[in-house]
Design a protein around this motif. Structure first.
Motif, PDB file in Angstrom:
ATOM      1  N   SER A  42       0.855  -1.178   0.000  1.00 23.08           N
ATOM      2  CA  SER A  42       0.000   0.000   0.000  1.00 23.08           C
ATOM      3  C   SER A  42       0.896   1.234   0.000  1.00 23.08           C
ATOM      4  CB  SER A  42      -0.915   0.006   1.221  1.00 23.08           C
ATOM      5  OG  SER A  42      -1.893  -1.006   1.131  1.00 23.08           O
ATOM      6  N   GLN A 129      -3.675  -0.322  -2.056  1.00 24.71           N
ATOM      7  CA  GLN A 129      -4.517   0.841  -1.801  1.00 24.71           C
ATOM      8  C   GLN A 129      -3.617   2.046  -1.589  1.00 24.71           C
ATOM      9  OE1 GLN A 129      -6.896   0.645   1.772  1.00 24.71           O
ATOM     10  NE2 GLN A 129      -5.248  -0.194   2.997  1.00 24.71           N
ATOM     11  N   ALA A 146      -8.109  13.741  -1.437  1.00 22.42           N
ATOM     12  CA  ALA A 146      -8.851  12.486  -1.353  1.00 22.42           C
ATOM     13  C   ALA A 146     -10.292  12.682  -1.824  1.00 22.42           C
ATOM     14  CB  ALA A 146      -8.820  11.938   0.069  1.00 22.42           C
ATOM     15  N   PRO A 150     -11.307  10.324  -5.364  1.00 18.58           N
ATOM     16  CA  PRO A 150     -11.617   9.133  -4.564  1.00 18.58           C
ATOM     17  C   PRO A 150     -11.169   7.832  -5.220  1.00 18.58           C
ATOM     18  CG  PRO A 150     -13.593   9.968  -5.622  1.00 18.58           C
ATOM     19  CD  PRO A 150     -12.524  10.991  -5.849  1.00 18.58           C
ATOM     20  N   ASP A 151     -11.015   7.857  -6.544  1.00 16.98           N
ATOM     21  CA  ASP A 151     -10.520   6.676  -7.237  1.00 16.98           C
ATOM     22  C   ASP A 151      -9.034   6.454  -6.990  1.00 16.98           C
ATOM     23  OD1 ASP A 151     -10.109   9.113  -8.587  1.00 16.98           O
ATOM     24  OD2 ASP A 151      -9.681   8.067 -10.469  1.00 16.98           O
ATOM     25  N   ARG A 154      -7.968   6.370  -1.279  1.00 18.81           N
ATOM     26  CA  ARG A 154      -9.107   5.765  -0.590  1.00 18.81           C
ATOM     27  C   ARG A 154      -9.142   6.108   0.892  1.00 18.81           C
ATOM     28  NH1 ARG A 154     -12.899   4.806  -3.782  1.00 18.81           N
ATOM     29  NH2 ARG A 154     -13.718   3.006  -2.661  1.00 18.81           N
ATOM     30  N   HIS A 192     -18.375   8.215  -1.649  1.00 24.62           N
ATOM     31  CA  HIS A 192     -17.698   7.232  -2.487  1.00 24.62           C
ATOM     32  C   HIS A 192     -17.465   5.988  -1.641  1.00 24.62           C
ATOM     33  CE1 HIS A 192     -17.048  10.412  -5.442  1.00 24.62           C
ATOM     34  NE2 HIS A 192     -16.694  11.170  -4.423  1.00 24.62           N
ATOM     35  N   GLY A 194     -16.353   2.865   0.193  1.00 27.35           N
ATOM     36  CA  GLY A 194     -15.038   2.327   0.509  1.00 27.35           C
ATOM     37  C   GLY A 194     -14.013   3.362   0.931  1.00 27.35           C
ATOM     38  N   GLN A 195     -14.339   4.645   0.794  1.00 29.37           N
ATOM     39  CA  GLN A 195     -13.405   5.689   1.215  1.00 29.37           C
ATOM     40  C   GLN A 195     -13.490   5.859   2.726  1.00 29.37           C
ATOM     41  OE1 GLN A 195     -13.951   9.559  -0.661  1.00 29.37           O
ATOM     42  NE2 GLN A 195     -11.768   9.633  -1.097  1.00 29.37           N
ATOM     43  N   ARG A 196     -12.314   6.089   3.354  1.00 27.33           N
ATOM     44  CA  ARG A 196     -12.266   6.181   4.819  1.00 27.33           C
ATOM     45  C   ARG A 196     -11.502   7.433   5.243  1.00 27.33           C
ATOM     46  NH1 ARG A 196      -9.938   1.362   7.717  1.00 27.33           N
ATOM     47  NH2 ARG A 196      -8.432   1.186   6.019  1.00 27.33           N
ATOM     48  N   ASP A 238     -16.252   3.883   8.814  1.00 21.43           N
ATOM     49  CA  ASP A 238     -15.325   4.478   7.842  1.00 21.43           C
ATOM     50  C   ASP A 238     -14.785   5.828   8.300  1.00 21.43           C
ATOM     51  OD1 ASP A 238     -15.620   2.330   6.186  1.00 21.43           O
ATOM     52  OD2 ASP A 238     -17.160   3.258   4.925  1.00 21.43           O
TER      53      ASP A 238
END
Length: 268
Positions: A42, A129, A146, A150-151, A154, A192, A194-196, A238
Protein backbone atom coordinates in the motif's frame (compact mmCIF):
# COMPACT_ATOMS: atom_id res chain seq x y z
CA UNK A 1 20.58 9.53 -1.68
CA UNK A 2 20.07 7.04 1.15
CA UNK A 3 19.60 8.82 4.49
CA UNK A 4 18.66 5.91 6.78
CA UNK A 5 18.96 2.13 6.93
CA UNK A 6 16.92 0.31 9.58
CA UNK A 7 16.04 -3.33 10.13
CA UNK A 8 12.84 -3.25 8.10
CA UNK A 9 13.21 -0.22 5.86
CA UNK A 10 15.55 2.16 4.15
CA UNK A 11 14.93 5.85 3.53
CA UNK A 12 15.96 7.49 0.27
CA UNK A 13 15.83 11.21 -0.49
CA UNK A 14 15.41 12.53 -4.02
CA UNK A 15 14.88 15.87 -5.69
CA UNK A 16 12.14 15.84 -8.32
CA UNK A 17 11.74 18.86 -10.53
CA UNK A 18 8.11 19.92 -10.93
CA UNK A 19 7.30 22.03 -13.96
CA UNK A 20 3.88 22.70 -12.42
CA UNK A 21 5.34 24.06 -9.18
CA UNK A 22 8.43 25.49 -10.90
CA UNK A 23 10.75 24.16 -8.23
CA UNK A 24 12.62 21.09 -7.11
CA UNK A 25 10.59 19.07 -4.63
CA UNK A 26 12.41 17.14 -1.90
CA UNK A 27 10.83 13.74 -1.41
CA UNK A 28 11.70 11.06 1.17
CA UNK A 29 10.85 7.46 0.28
CA UNK A 30 10.40 5.07 3.23
CA UNK A 31 10.97 1.77 1.46
CA UNK A 32 10.17 -1.50 3.23
CA UNK A 33 12.64 -4.35 2.93
CA UNK A 34 11.91 -8.03 2.31
CA UNK A 35 8.79 -7.55 0.19
CA UNK A 36 8.18 -10.74 -1.76
CA UNK A 37 5.27 -9.33 -3.77
CA UNK A 38 5.46 -5.61 -4.68
CA UNK A 39 1.75 -5.69 -5.59
CA UNK A 40 0.97 -6.30 -1.91
CA UNK A 41 2.27 -2.84 -1.03
CA UNK A 42 0.00 0.00 0.00
CA UNK A 43 1.06 3.62 -0.42
CA UNK A 44 0.85 6.53 2.02
CA UNK A 45 1.71 10.02 0.76
CA UNK A 46 2.41 12.48 3.58
CA UNK A 47 2.34 16.26 3.16
CA UNK A 48 4.89 18.31 5.13
CA UNK A 49 7.35 15.46 4.84
CA UNK A 50 10.08 17.67 6.29
CA UNK A 51 8.44 17.22 9.71
CA UNK A 52 8.67 13.42 9.73
CA UNK A 53 12.31 13.33 10.84
CA UNK A 54 11.33 15.28 13.97
CA UNK A 55 8.99 12.49 15.19
CA UNK A 56 11.12 10.42 14.24
CA UNK A 57 8.93 8.70 11.67
CA UNK A 58 11.47 6.17 10.41
CA UNK A 59 11.93 4.56 13.85
CA UNK A 60 8.16 4.55 14.42
CA UNK A 61 7.47 2.89 11.07
CA UNK A 62 10.30 0.41 11.52
CA UNK A 63 8.92 -0.69 14.90
CA UNK A 64 5.43 -1.22 13.48
CA UNK A 65 6.94 -3.30 10.70
CA UNK A 66 9.15 -5.32 13.04
CA UNK A 67 6.17 -6.17 15.22
CA UNK A 68 4.05 -6.88 12.12
CA UNK A 69 1.34 -4.52 13.29
CA UNK A 70 0.83 -3.12 9.80
CA UNK A 71 0.63 -4.58 6.32
CA UNK A 72 3.39 -3.90 3.74
CA UNK A 73 3.52 -0.14 3.30
CA UNK A 74 5.58 2.33 1.29
CA UNK A 75 5.48 5.85 2.74
CA UNK A 76 6.43 9.00 0.86
CA UNK A 77 7.13 12.27 2.68
CA UNK A 78 6.79 15.26 0.35
CA UNK A 79 8.59 18.32 1.72
CA UNK A 80 6.68 21.57 1.42
CA UNK A 81 8.13 24.51 -0.47
CA UNK A 82 8.75 28.07 0.71
CA UNK A 83 5.32 29.06 -0.60
CA UNK A 84 3.44 26.58 1.60
CA UNK A 85 0.25 28.61 2.02
CA UNK A 86 -0.08 28.84 -1.75
CA UNK A 87 0.80 25.22 -2.56
CA UNK A 88 -1.45 23.78 0.15
CA UNK A 89 -5.15 24.38 0.67
CA UNK A 90 -8.11 23.47 -1.53
CA UNK A 91 -7.23 23.04 -5.21
CA UNK A 92 -10.55 24.18 -6.67
CA UNK A 93 -11.35 27.14 -4.40
CA UNK A 94 -9.05 29.85 -3.01
CA UNK A 95 -9.50 31.11 0.51
CA UNK A 96 -10.58 34.68 1.25
CA UNK A 97 -6.98 35.92 1.02
CA UNK A 98 -6.31 34.18 -2.28
CA UNK A 99 -4.24 31.48 -0.61
CA UNK A 100 -4.06 28.06 -2.23
CA UNK A 101 -3.35 29.49 -5.69
CA UNK A 102 -0.78 26.74 -6.36
CA UNK A 103 -2.75 23.89 -4.76
CA UNK A 104 -3.94 22.69 -8.17
CA UNK A 105 -0.30 22.56 -9.31
CA UNK A 106 0.60 20.50 -6.24
CA UNK A 107 -2.31 18.20 -7.04
CA UNK A 108 -0.92 17.68 -10.57
CA UNK A 109 2.58 17.07 -9.24
CA UNK A 110 1.36 14.26 -7.00
CA UNK A 111 -0.88 12.60 -9.57
CA UNK A 112 1.07 13.10 -12.78
CA UNK A 113 4.66 12.98 -11.60
CA UNK A 114 5.17 11.47 -8.15
CA UNK A 115 2.87 8.46 -8.52
CA UNK A 116 4.24 7.45 -11.94
CA UNK A 117 7.76 7.87 -10.55
CA UNK A 118 6.94 5.42 -7.77
CA UNK A 119 5.48 2.82 -10.10
CA UNK A 120 8.24 3.08 -12.69
CA UNK A 121 11.22 3.86 -10.49
CA UNK A 122 10.56 1.08 -7.99
CA UNK A 123 9.02 -1.45 -10.42
CA UNK A 124 5.71 -1.61 -8.60
CA UNK A 125 2.90 -2.89 -10.86
CA UNK A 126 0.18 -1.28 -8.73
CA UNK A 127 -0.58 -0.44 -5.10
CA UNK A 128 -3.09 -2.44 -3.10
CA UNK A 129 -4.52 0.84 -1.80
CA UNK A 130 -3.38 4.46 -1.67
CA UNK A 131 -3.76 6.97 1.15
CA UNK A 132 -2.77 10.55 1.85
CA UNK A 133 -2.21 12.34 5.17
CA UNK A 134 -1.06 15.66 6.50
CA UNK A 135 -0.80 18.03 9.43
CA UNK A 136 -2.60 21.37 9.86
CA UNK A 137 -2.79 22.96 6.39
CA UNK A 138 -1.27 19.78 4.98
CA UNK A 139 -4.17 17.91 6.56
CA UNK A 140 -6.68 20.11 4.76
CA UNK A 141 -4.79 19.42 1.53
CA UNK A 142 -4.91 15.68 2.22
CA UNK A 143 -8.68 15.51 2.56
CA UNK A 144 -9.17 17.90 -0.36
CA UNK A 145 -7.12 15.61 -2.62
CA UNK A 146 -8.85 12.49 -1.35
CA UNK A 147 -12.29 14.03 -1.82
CA UNK A 148 -11.43 15.24 -5.33
CA UNK A 149 -9.80 11.95 -6.38
CA UNK A 150 -11.62 9.13 -4.56
CA UNK A 151 -10.52 6.68 -7.24
CA UNK A 152 -6.92 7.45 -6.32
CA UNK A 153 -6.81 8.07 -2.55
CA UNK A 154 -9.11 5.77 -0.59
CA UNK A 155 -7.92 6.94 2.83
CA UNK A 156 -7.28 10.43 4.21
CA UNK A 157 -5.49 11.15 7.49
CA UNK A 158 -6.14 14.66 8.83
CA UNK A 159 -4.12 15.73 11.87
CA UNK A 160 -5.32 19.05 13.32
CA UNK A 161 -6.51 19.98 9.86
CA UNK A 162 -7.00 23.62 8.89
CA UNK A 163 -10.66 22.98 8.26
CA UNK A 164 -11.48 26.63 9.03
CA UNK A 165 -10.29 27.45 5.47
CA UNK A 166 -12.97 29.83 4.25
CA UNK A 167 -14.07 32.01 1.36
CA UNK A 168 -15.02 35.00 3.50
CA UNK A 169 -13.31 36.71 6.42
CA UNK A 170 -15.01 36.89 9.79
CA UNK A 171 -15.45 40.66 9.47
CA UNK A 172 -16.97 40.43 5.98
CA UNK A 173 -20.22 38.66 6.71
CA UNK A 174 -18.81 35.18 7.30
CA UNK A 175 -21.50 32.48 7.46
CA UNK A 176 -20.49 29.25 9.19
CA UNK A 177 -22.82 27.03 7.19
CA UNK A 178 -21.64 28.14 3.73
CA UNK A 179 -18.20 29.74 3.89
CA UNK A 180 -16.01 26.86 5.13
CA UNK A 181 -14.60 25.53 1.88
CA UNK A 182 -14.07 21.87 2.69
CA UNK A 183 -17.43 21.56 4.41
CA UNK A 184 -19.11 23.12 1.39
CA UNK A 185 -17.33 20.75 -1.02
CA UNK A 186 -18.48 17.73 0.93
CA UNK A 187 -22.03 19.08 1.17
CA UNK A 188 -22.19 19.59 -2.60
CA UNK A 189 -20.48 16.31 -3.46
CA UNK A 190 -21.39 12.66 -3.10
CA UNK A 191 -20.12 9.75 -1.02
CA UNK A 192 -17.70 7.23 -2.49
CA UNK A 193 -18.10 3.70 -1.25
CA UNK A 194 -15.04 2.33 0.51
CA UNK A 195 -13.41 5.69 1.22
CA UNK A 196 -12.27 6.18 4.82
CA UNK A 197 -11.28 9.19 6.92
CA UNK A 198 -9.17 9.56 10.07
CA UNK A 199 -9.17 12.80 12.07
CA UNK A 200 -7.25 13.94 15.11
CA UNK A 201 -7.33 17.15 17.11
CA UNK A 202 -5.77 18.38 20.32
CA UNK A 203 -7.63 20.27 23.02
CA UNK A 204 -4.65 22.65 23.10
CA UNK A 205 -4.53 23.11 19.31
CA UNK A 206 -5.59 26.73 19.75
CA UNK A 207 -7.73 29.03 21.88
CA UNK A 208 -9.92 30.54 19.13
CA UNK A 209 -13.66 30.00 19.49
CA UNK A 210 -15.14 31.70 16.46
CA UNK A 211 -18.81 31.09 17.28
CA UNK A 212 -18.40 31.39 21.07
CA UNK A 213 -19.93 27.97 21.78
CA UNK A 214 -17.23 26.93 24.24
CA UNK A 215 -15.47 24.60 21.78
CA UNK A 216 -12.20 25.60 20.10
CA UNK A 217 -12.40 25.96 16.33
CA UNK A 218 -10.06 23.05 15.58
CA UNK A 219 -12.41 20.61 17.30
CA UNK A 220 -15.58 22.36 16.16
CA UNK A 221 -14.58 22.39 12.48
CA UNK A 222 -13.51 18.74 12.61
CA UNK A 223 -16.72 17.59 14.24
CA UNK A 224 -18.76 19.60 11.75
CA UNK A 225 -16.94 18.07 8.79
CA UNK A 226 -17.51 14.59 10.20
CA UNK A 227 -21.21 15.43 10.45
CA UNK A 228 -21.19 16.47 6.79
CA UNK A 229 -19.56 13.17 5.82
CA UNK A 230 -22.11 11.20 7.79
CA UNK A 231 -24.91 13.17 6.15
CA UNK A 232 -23.53 11.92 2.84
CA UNK A 233 -23.92 8.35 4.06
CA UNK A 234 -20.47 7.43 5.35
CA UNK A 235 -20.90 4.90 8.18
CA UNK A 236 -19.21 5.21 11.55
CA UNK A 237 -16.88 2.35 10.60
CA UNK A 238 -15.33 4.48 7.84
CA UNK A 239 -14.66 7.52 10.03
CA UNK A 240 -12.34 7.64 13.03
CA UNK A 241 -11.91 10.70 15.26
CA UNK A 242 -9.48 10.99 18.16
CA UNK A 243 -9.03 14.07 20.33
CA UNK A 244 -5.99 14.29 22.60
CA UNK A 245 -6.84 16.30 25.69
CA UNK A 246 -3.20 17.30 26.17
CA UNK A 247 -2.55 17.54 22.43
CA UNK A 248 -1.02 20.67 20.95
CA UNK A 249 -0.69 21.98 17.42
CA UNK A 250 2.79 20.58 17.03
CA UNK A 251 4.88 17.76 15.57
CA UNK A 252 5.24 16.04 18.95
CA UNK A 253 1.48 15.55 19.21
CA UNK A 254 1.10 14.42 15.60
CA UNK A 255 3.99 12.00 16.02
CA UNK A 256 2.27 10.52 19.06
CA UNK A 257 -0.96 10.16 17.11
CA UNK A 258 0.54 8.70 13.94
CA UNK A 259 1.01 5.04 14.98
CA UNK A 260 -2.69 4.69 15.80
CA UNK A 261 -3.56 6.06 12.37
CA UNK A 262 -1.17 3.64 10.64
CA UNK A 263 -2.66 0.68 12.47
CA UNK A 264 -6.22 1.85 11.74
CA UNK A 265 -5.47 2.35 8.04
CA UNK A 266 -3.03 -0.51 7.38
CA UNK A 267 -3.32 -2.85 10.35
CA UNK A 268 -2.44 -6.49 9.87
Amino acid sequence: MQIADLNCLIVERKLLYSADLRRYVTVDFYLPKFIADPAALSLLVINDGQDLSKMPFDAMLNELMEERRIQPLLCVGVHCGPDRKMEYGTAKVLDFKGRGAKAAAYDRFLRNQLLPHLLNGYCIPAFRQKAIAGFSLGGLTAIDLAWSHPDLFRIAGVFSGSLWWRTRDLEDGYVEETDRIMHSQVRKGKAHKGQRFYFTTGSLDETSDRNHNGVIDSIDDTRSLISELKEKGYPDADIEYVNYEDGKHDVATWGRAFPAFLEWAFGS
